[in-house]
Design an enzyme around this catalytic site. Structure first.
Site, PDB file in Angstrom:
ATOM      1  N   ASP A 101      25.972  41.587  35.075  1.00 27.66           N
ATOM      2  CA  ASP A 101      25.060  41.017  34.083  1.00 27.66           C
ATOM      3  C   ASP A 101      23.665  41.631  34.166  1.00 27.66           C
ATOM      4  OD1 ASP A 101      24.218  39.309  32.071  1.00 27.66           O
ATOM      5  OD2 ASP A 101      24.827  37.488  33.103  1.00 27.66           O
ATOM      6  N   GLU A 138      27.221  30.982  24.264  1.00 26.14           N
ATOM      7  CA  GLU A 138      26.212  30.482  25.195  1.00 26.14           C
ATOM      8  C   GLU A 138      24.814  30.477  24.575  1.00 26.14           C
ATOM      9  OE1 GLU A 138      24.794  33.762  28.210  1.00 26.14           O
ATOM     10  OE2 GLU A 138      26.971  33.835  28.062  1.00 26.14           O
TER      11      GLU A 138
END
Length: 914
Positions: A407, A462
């Site tokens: 990430d 998200e």
């Protein structure tokens, strides 16, 4: 349950790939071309045409390249004789040559390129594409050569540049421009390297007005892929085959203009060793069905660099972070998600930010015994350097982790693409699958590196819900590669769509790893959805756009219905954005005969399941609520068949016992190990192997004894193994885990890996002499910023990114770097009599920061400092640890918050018995 997918090599006919030699462009002919090679007549030509292979004149694509009087190149695209891309400039500038103007033609070479290959993920596993290619060679005013390679296929047009000879090539900018009709409908996304901005419907000329306040003057930047509609054709602009030899790019647009110019990331030059072939500037062109089904971006990418990708397995994972944000730090809660995955046949559990190295190996053992593999999240800062990757990737592979989710890259720079190159090579070597989050868009990456299961580069679940955004994504971002959207949060507070629409998302959106967004309790409240998701594949033999488009319909809504085939079953998903309307799904994609159709729709706030028989002549009509949708599965009808479900196969409960489970042994001493593996009840296990894992023993350790193998192991029949482990003579004190495991054929079949059942023998080697705290395993660890660092100061969020430990001008080779508030616990076995360290705030904070240090033994305070400040000299801190088993080293924030609180334990050392 997944089939094994193998790759084939690319087949190319005609002239071999152009190569740059010296300062000239040389094209070597490997076989006769489908068109004539360079001639004097061609050299004098000022226009060239490359026609695609389609036999259908109405859909056939043509690239028209022209050279104007100023020596500037332009490229236009026609579909069926109608221009869809107006003449846009070509050319490139380096720090040595301007190859954008003053060009003169030198030659032309043609060939036909045929690509046949197999994917591990994606909308279509078996691929075949034919492209007509022309390489046009030009000479600049200073004699430098430029190659322009143009390819035309049935689904698009792409071009790239060949520049430079031997030595270094620095590209400063491209003239590459796509020209659209000013009034063309456009679906654009303001550019950010995360690709997490919202898309907007606008026009080609008016796109800047859709994002006021985010532009630089009258120039706005837009991210790939960008969709336009001109007449009856759609054009999706993107790029392909980008790696560390170049940077990513985006599109710059001046207000009111119809031109979209390719801009390099950060407007920074890129430097590579010549000869350089740039990425492909790519336009997918055709009807919406052609755009959605296009594989052009992958067709243009290099073949797989992984010879055997049989270890790559797409699948579903339950992912706790979205619905249960604190759970990734909770070992017990993660076991709940493993249990859910095992019960419902999900291949994976994804453990996100917050996991601890102290318990992940145990979680992995727990999961694998149930037939579930664990995926593990990483901040890219933990894997940024080669040293970090060499430390972490083999370690998690040894734990049994199947793949990693990385990430926060957030960059399209050349250096970031060089990092992608490195980590992809490293994960391929370790047989670790990978999902890139906080990442750039796919540009053919999944073909070249088949272990890439998905990529975020999307404003997904998200980031809040936007039903209109979801429609746009089906025709833009998800066209070019797997999209980690993380759907199916049924229990989401304030959800803006219906249950059936949420269930349809993992069909409408393709992702090799599909991370389901709800928690076990949320799924349990929707048994109809559970049953559907248990059946749903994540890699597809075929994909069809059934109906819909990005445009607003007369009823004020937008729709898309997608059908994806796996073997003989079609899965259909439909989503609607806007007011209630009927969704129509013509079933013409089905073959002959009768088919069983199962639908899941909304009914009175719940999901309703229905079954009926249909044929390819039928049209499924579903009344959908506001922001609603539906999901369906279709299979061949057969006598006695009442639904399309296949059995959910789970791993049986087994037992592996060790004797002993713990032992104490000095260097050079041997420990006997007995193991017994048994299936208490059920059908027999097959291809069973019981072993002590010698490959995971520390250097210098040995193990005597044989593996035990059985072709079939009936229930109730124990399988026994016996080994003797000998500790290395130079082994330092501490604890070593000796793994013993049994594996058997996964009852799910296909390419599912063996079920792995593992137990650990913990061998304690008495601490002796001088032992450094930084060399000991941590029983527990917590830190105020990033991880606790060993033998360096606290760095950023990554591991191993600190600096030398330095307090008051003194540097320490050994010790611990923390950031308040923090603590570690260490097992010192009751064998050490004294702990000592020189403590203080690291000099890297230039006099800032205030901290306290505390030493505890078995929970009792042994020593502590007052508040220490940055810029002060180190303070001696020691404690009598006689009889202590668990040593705790703790750092407090001094009472004023933890900013700049980089706390060093310099030369943290234990004095232990000999």
């Amino acid at each position: 349950m997944r089939q094994r997918h193998r790759r084939t090599r690319r087949a190319v006919t005609g002239v071999a790939v152009a190569a740059l030699v010296g300062s000239g462009l040389v094209v070597a002919a490997a076989a006769p071309s489908t068109a004539a090679s360079s001639t004097a007549a061609q050299a004098n030509s000022r226009s060239w045409t490359v026609t695609g292979p389609s036999a259908n004149a109405a859909d056939r694509l043509t690239a028209d390249i022209g050279l104007d009087a100023a020596g500037e190149l332009h490229l236009a695209v026609e579909r069926g004789g109608t221009q869809v891309l107006l003449p846009g400039r070509l050319g490139i500038s380096t720090d040595q040559h301007d190859l954008t103007t003053g060009l003169q033609p030198v030659g032309r070479q043609e060939r036909t390129v045929h690509e046949s290959y197999r994917m591990t993920t994606g909308k279509q596993l078996v691929r075949s594409a034919t492209m007509r290619e022309a390489t046009l060679t030009f000479q600049g005013a200073d004699g430098a050569r430029l190659g322009v390679v143009v390819r035309v296929s049935d689904d698009g047009v792409a071009y790239r540049y060949l520049v430079g000879g031997k030595g270094q090539v620095t590209v400063t900018q491209e003239a590459s421009t796509f020209e659209l009709p000013a009034g063309a409908e456009a679906w654009v996304q303001p550019y950010q390297p995360s690709y997490e901005t919202e898309r907007t419907e606008t026009t080609a000329a008016g796109a800047n007005q859709a994002q006021p306040g985010t532009c630089d003057g009258d120039t706005c930047s837009f991210g790939y892929p960008t969709l336009f509609r001109t007449g009856g054709s759609y054009v999706l602009l993107t790029e392909a085959d980008v790696d560390g030899r170049y940077s990513g790019s985006h599109l710059d647009h001046q207000d009111g203009s119809s031109a979209y110019r390719v801009a390099l990331a950060d407007d920074a030059p890129v430097t590579s060793q010549g000869p350089l072939a740039t990425p492909w500037r790519t336009a997918i062109v055709g009807g919406l069905d052609t755009v959605v089904g296009s594989t052009l971006v992958d067709d243009l990418a290099p073949p797989s660099k992984v010879k055997d990708a049989s270890w790559v397995r797409p699948g579903m994972d339950d992912w706790s972070w979205l619905s249960d944000g604190s759970s990734p730090a909770d070992f017990g809660r993660q076991k709940d998600f493993v249990d859910y995955a095992a019960e419902h046949g999900l291949e994976y559990t994804l453990v996100d930010a917050g996991w601890q190295a102290s318990w992940v190996p145990e979680l992995v053992r727990y999961a694998r015994a149930k037939g579930v593999d664990v995926l593990l999240w990483f901040d890219w800062n933990d894997l940024r350097t080669q040293e970090q990757r060499d430390a972490w990737l083999p370690k998690v592979k040894a734990w049994g982790v199947a793949g990693v989710k990385v990430d926060y890259m957030y960059s399209d720079s050349q250096s970031t693409f060089q990092w992608y190159d490195a980590i992809l090579a490293d994960t391929a070597r370790e047989h670790l699958m990978i999902d890139f989050h906080g990442a750039t868009i796919p540009r053919g990456l999944q073909r070249t590196w088949p272990q890439v299961t998905s990529v975020e580069a999307v404003r997904g679940e998200e980031n809040g819900q936007n039903p209109t955004r979801d429609i746009f994504l089906a025709f833009t971002r998800n066209v070019v590669g797997s999209m980690d959207y993380t759907p199916t949060w049924f229990s989401r507070p304030g959800r803006k769509d219906t249950l059936a629409r949420e269930l349809a998302l993992p069909v409408v959106f393709e992702s090799g790893w599909t991370s389901l967004g709800d928690k076990p309790e949320g799924f349990a409240a929707q048994p109809v959805a559970e049953r559907y998701l248990e059946q749903l594949p994540t890699a597809w033999d075929e994909t069809r756009l059934v109906s819909g488009g990005p445009e607003l319909r007369p009823a004020g809504d937008r729709q898309v219905v997608m059908a994806r085939r796996s073997a003989d079953r079609w899965f259909v998903g439909g989503i609607l954005a806007g007011p209630a309307d009927t969704m129509a799904a013509p079933l013409g994609f089905l073959g002959k005969g009768s088919w069983l159709l199962e639908t899941v729709v909304d009914k009175d706030g719940q999901l309703e399941h229905a079954v009926r028989t249909v044929t390819a002549k039928d049209t499924l009509a579903v009344p959908a609520a506001e922001n609603g949708g539906f999901a369906a599965v279709v299979c061949p009808a057969a006598k006695g068949r009442t639904d399309c479900s296949q059995p959910v196969v789970t791993a049986p409960a087994t037992a592996l016992t060790l004797s002993p489970v713990a032992a104490t042994a000095s260097p050079g001493v041997s420990v006997p190990v007995d193991a017994s593996f048994v299936l208490p009840q059920g059908g027999a296990l097959h291809h069973v192997r019981l072993t002590l894992d010698r490959d995971r023993l520390p250097a210098g350790w040995t193990a005597a004894g044989r593996d035990v193998v059985r072709g079939s192991l009936p229930a109730g029949t124990p399988l026994a193994g016996h080994w003797t482990v000998t500790v290395a003579k130079d082994q330092p004190g501490g604890a070593v885990e000796v793994p013993v495991w049994a594996e058997y054929a996964n009852p799910a079949g296909g390419n599912a890996p063996p079920v792995h059942v593992e137990q650990i023998l913990r061998v304690s080697i008495p601490l002796h002499g001088t032992a450094y705290a930084s060399d000991q395993p941590f029983l527990t660890e917590s830190n105020g910023w990033g991880p606790v660092e060993r033998d360096q100061s606290n760095g950023e969020t990554g591991s191993g990114d600190g600096h030398p430990l330095t307090i008051g001008g003194t540097t320490y080779a050994k010790g611990l770097g923390m950031n308040a508030t923090a603590q570690v616990t260490i097992d010192i076995q009751g064998r050490c009599t004294r702990f000592a360290a020189e403590v203080g705030v690291d000099d890297e904070n230039a006099g800032k920061g205030s901290v306290t240090f505390t030493v505890l033994g078995d929970g009792r305070q042994l020593a502590a400092t007052g508040v220490l400040h940055g810029g002060e000299s180190a303070v001696d801190l020691s404690a009598d640890t006689t009889g202590v088993h668990t040593l705790t080293l703790s750092v407090g924030d001094g009472g004023d918050g933890n900013a700049f609180d980089h706390a060093d334990w310099g030369q943290a050392v234990l004095t232990c018995a000999d």
